[in-house]
Design a protein around this motif. Structure first.
Motif, mmCIF file in Angstrom:
data_model
loop_
_atom_site.group_PDB
_atom_site.id
_atom_site.type_symbol
_atom_site.label_atom_id
_atom_site.label_comp_id
_atom_site.label_asym_id
_atom_site.label_seq_id
_atom_site.Cartn_x
_atom_site.Cartn_y
_atom_site.Cartn_z
ATOM 1 N N ARG A 89 3.661 2.569 -12.161
ATOM 2 C CA ARG A 89 4.363 3.516 -11.303
ATOM 3 C C ARG A 89 4.535 2.903 -9.921
ATOM 4 O O ARG A 89 3.731 2.078 -9.497
ATOM 5 C CB ARG A 89 3.630 4.850 -11.217
ATOM 6 C CG ARG A 89 2.338 4.805 -10.480
ATOM 7 C CD ARG A 89 1.739 6.214 -10.383
ATOM 8 N NE ARG A 89 0.459 6.187 -9.740
ATOM 9 C CZ ARG A 89 0.277 6.226 -8.430
ATOM 10 N NH1 ARG A 89 1.303 6.275 -7.618
ATOM 11 N NH2 ARG A 89 -0.930 6.195 -7.913
ATOM 12 N N PRO A 90 5.571 3.300 -9.205
ATOM 13 C CA PRO A 90 5.780 2.737 -7.866
ATOM 14 C C PRO A 90 4.711 3.238 -6.907
ATOM 15 O O PRO A 90 4.282 4.385 -6.997
ATOM 16 C CB PRO A 90 7.164 3.251 -7.465
ATOM 17 C CG PRO A 90 7.431 4.396 -8.359
ATOM 18 C CD PRO A 90 6.611 4.229 -9.588
ATOM 19 N N ARG A 91 4.275 2.368 -6.030
ATOM 20 C CA ARG A 91 3.304 2.771 -5.011
ATOM 21 C C ARG A 91 4.039 3.349 -3.814
ATOM 22 O O ARG A 91 5.120 2.904 -3.464
ATOM 23 C CB ARG A 91 2.488 1.573 -4.542
ATOM 24 C CG ARG A 91 1.546 1.081 -5.569
ATOM 25 C CD ARG A 91 0.604 0.080 -4.953
ATOM 26 N NE ARG A 91 -0.162 -0.537 -6.021
ATOM 27 C CZ ARG A 91 -0.739 -1.706 -5.918
ATOM 28 N NH1 ARG A 91 -0.629 -2.388 -4.810
ATOM 29 N NH2 ARG A 91 -1.410 -2.189 -6.918
ATOM 30 N N LYS A 92 3.403 4.315 -3.196
ATOM 31 C CA LYS A 92 3.948 4.859 -1.958
ATOM 32 C C LYS A 92 3.583 3.916 -0.821
ATOM 33 O O LYS A 92 2.625 3.162 -0.909
ATOM 34 C CB LYS A 92 3.383 6.253 -1.712
ATOM 35 C CG LYS A 92 3.810 7.227 -2.785
ATOM 36 C CD LYS A 92 3.255 8.596 -2.525
ATOM 37 C CE LYS A 92 3.804 9.508 -3.610
ATOM 38 N NZ LYS A 92 2.828 10.375 -4.184
ATOM 39 N N ALA A 93 4.336 3.955 0.251
ATOM 40 C CA ALA A 93 4.087 3.082 1.388
ATOM 41 C C ALA A 93 2.649 3.246 1.871
ATOM 42 O O ALA A 93 2.171 4.358 2.079
ATOM 43 C CB ALA A 93 5.056 3.399 2.520
ATOM 44 N N GLY A 94 1.936 2.144 2.006
ATOM 45 C CA GLY A 94 0.565 2.164 2.498
ATOM 46 C C GLY A 94 -0.482 2.495 1.447
ATOM 47 O O GLY A 94 -1.670 2.433 1.710
#
Length: 104
Positions: A89-94
Protein backbone atom coordinates in the motif's frame (compact mmCIF):
# COMPACT_ATOMS: atom_id res chain seq x y z
CA UNK A 1 -11.05 -15.64 -15.04
CA UNK A 2 -10.22 -11.95 -14.88
CA UNK A 3 -11.28 -9.53 -12.15
CA UNK A 4 -11.17 -5.72 -12.47
CA UNK A 5 -11.76 -3.32 -9.57
CA UNK A 6 -12.35 0.37 -10.27
CA UNK A 7 -12.26 3.03 -7.56
CA UNK A 8 -13.42 6.59 -8.29
CA UNK A 9 -13.52 5.82 -12.00
CA UNK A 10 -14.54 8.51 -14.49
CA UNK A 11 -18.07 8.35 -15.84
CA UNK A 12 -18.44 5.94 -18.75
CA UNK A 13 -15.49 3.72 -17.86
CA UNK A 14 -17.65 1.25 -15.95
CA UNK A 15 -20.10 1.14 -18.87
CA UNK A 16 -17.22 0.44 -21.24
CA UNK A 17 -16.17 -2.58 -19.17
CA UNK A 18 -19.69 -4.04 -19.15
CA UNK A 19 -19.29 -4.76 -22.87
CA UNK A 20 -16.82 -7.50 -21.97
CA UNK A 21 -17.38 -8.32 -18.30
CA UNK A 22 -20.17 -8.60 -15.71
CA UNK A 23 -20.34 -6.01 -12.91
CA UNK A 24 -20.90 -8.18 -9.81
CA UNK A 25 -20.78 -5.26 -7.35
CA UNK A 26 -20.24 -1.52 -7.84
CA UNK A 27 -16.83 -1.18 -9.50
CA UNK A 28 -16.08 -4.94 -9.47
CA UNK A 29 -16.05 -6.72 -12.85
CA UNK A 30 -15.58 -10.42 -13.61
CA UNK A 31 -15.16 -12.14 -16.94
CA UNK A 32 -13.06 -14.36 -19.16
CA UNK A 33 -11.83 -12.15 -22.00
CA UNK A 34 -8.99 -13.54 -24.09
CA UNK A 35 -5.51 -12.03 -23.70
CA UNK A 36 -5.89 -9.68 -26.68
CA UNK A 37 -9.13 -8.20 -25.32
CA UNK A 38 -7.67 -8.07 -21.79
CA UNK A 39 -4.64 -6.09 -23.02
CA UNK A 40 -6.88 -3.65 -24.92
CA UNK A 41 -9.14 -3.23 -21.88
CA UNK A 42 -6.12 -2.53 -19.69
CA UNK A 43 -4.76 0.02 -22.16
CA UNK A 44 -8.12 1.84 -22.09
CA UNK A 45 -8.36 1.66 -18.28
CA UNK A 46 -4.82 2.94 -17.74
CA UNK A 47 -5.38 5.86 -20.13
CA UNK A 48 -8.79 6.88 -18.78
CA UNK A 49 -8.56 6.24 -15.00
CA UNK A 50 -7.07 9.72 -14.25
CA UNK A 51 -7.52 10.39 -10.48
CA UNK A 52 -9.18 7.03 -9.81
CA UNK A 53 -7.62 3.62 -9.35
CA UNK A 54 -7.80 0.42 -11.39
CA UNK A 55 -6.69 -3.09 -10.48
CA UNK A 56 -6.77 -6.06 -12.85
CA UNK A 57 -6.17 -9.61 -11.64
CA UNK A 58 -5.63 -12.00 -14.53
CA UNK A 59 -4.50 -15.59 -15.15
CA UNK A 60 -0.75 -16.15 -15.36
CA UNK A 61 1.74 -18.99 -15.26
CA UNK A 62 2.95 -18.27 -11.70
CA UNK A 63 2.84 -20.05 -8.35
CA UNK A 64 -0.44 -18.27 -7.57
CA UNK A 65 -1.79 -18.79 -11.11
CA UNK A 66 -2.52 -15.06 -11.39
CA UNK A 67 -0.84 -11.70 -11.74
CA UNK A 68 -1.99 -8.15 -11.07
CA UNK A 69 -1.80 -4.79 -12.86
CA UNK A 70 -2.48 -1.45 -11.18
CA UNK A 71 -3.01 2.07 -12.54
CA UNK A 72 -4.14 5.42 -11.30
CA UNK A 73 -3.59 7.87 -8.51
CA UNK A 74 -2.15 6.72 -5.15
CA UNK A 75 -2.21 3.10 -6.25
CA UNK A 76 -1.30 -0.02 -4.39
CA UNK A 77 1.72 -1.65 -6.03
CA UNK A 78 2.33 -5.34 -6.73
CA UNK A 79 5.64 -6.58 -5.31
CA UNK A 80 7.28 -9.92 -6.12
CA UNK A 81 8.42 -11.69 -2.97
CA UNK A 82 10.23 -14.92 -3.92
CA UNK A 83 7.73 -15.69 -6.67
CA UNK A 84 4.64 -14.70 -4.68
CA UNK A 85 2.85 -11.46 -5.52
CA UNK A 86 2.13 -9.23 -2.53
CA UNK A 87 0.50 -5.80 -2.65
CA UNK A 88 2.26 -2.82 -1.05
CA UNK A 89 0.00 0.00 0.00
CA UNK A 90 1.20 3.56 -0.57
CA UNK A 91 2.75 5.28 2.42
CA UNK A 92 1.49 8.64 3.53
CA UNK A 93 3.98 11.49 3.66
CA UNK A 94 6.23 11.09 6.70
CA UNK A 95 4.89 7.62 7.52
CA UNK A 96 7.54 5.10 8.52
CA UNK A 97 7.43 1.34 8.09
CA UNK A 98 6.33 -0.52 11.21
CA UNK A 99 6.47 -4.23 11.84
CA UNK A 100 3.20 -5.85 12.88
CA UNK A 101 5.08 -8.26 15.15
CA UNK A 102 5.29 -7.38 18.83
CA UNK A 103 8.78 -6.59 20.07
CA UNK A 104 8.81 -8.91 23.06
Amino acid sequence: MTVVVLIAAPEGLRGHLTRWMVETAPGVFVGTPNSRIRDQLWKTLAERIHDGQAVMIEPANTEQNWTVRTAGHDRWTPVDCDGVTLIARPRKAGEEWRSTKSSE
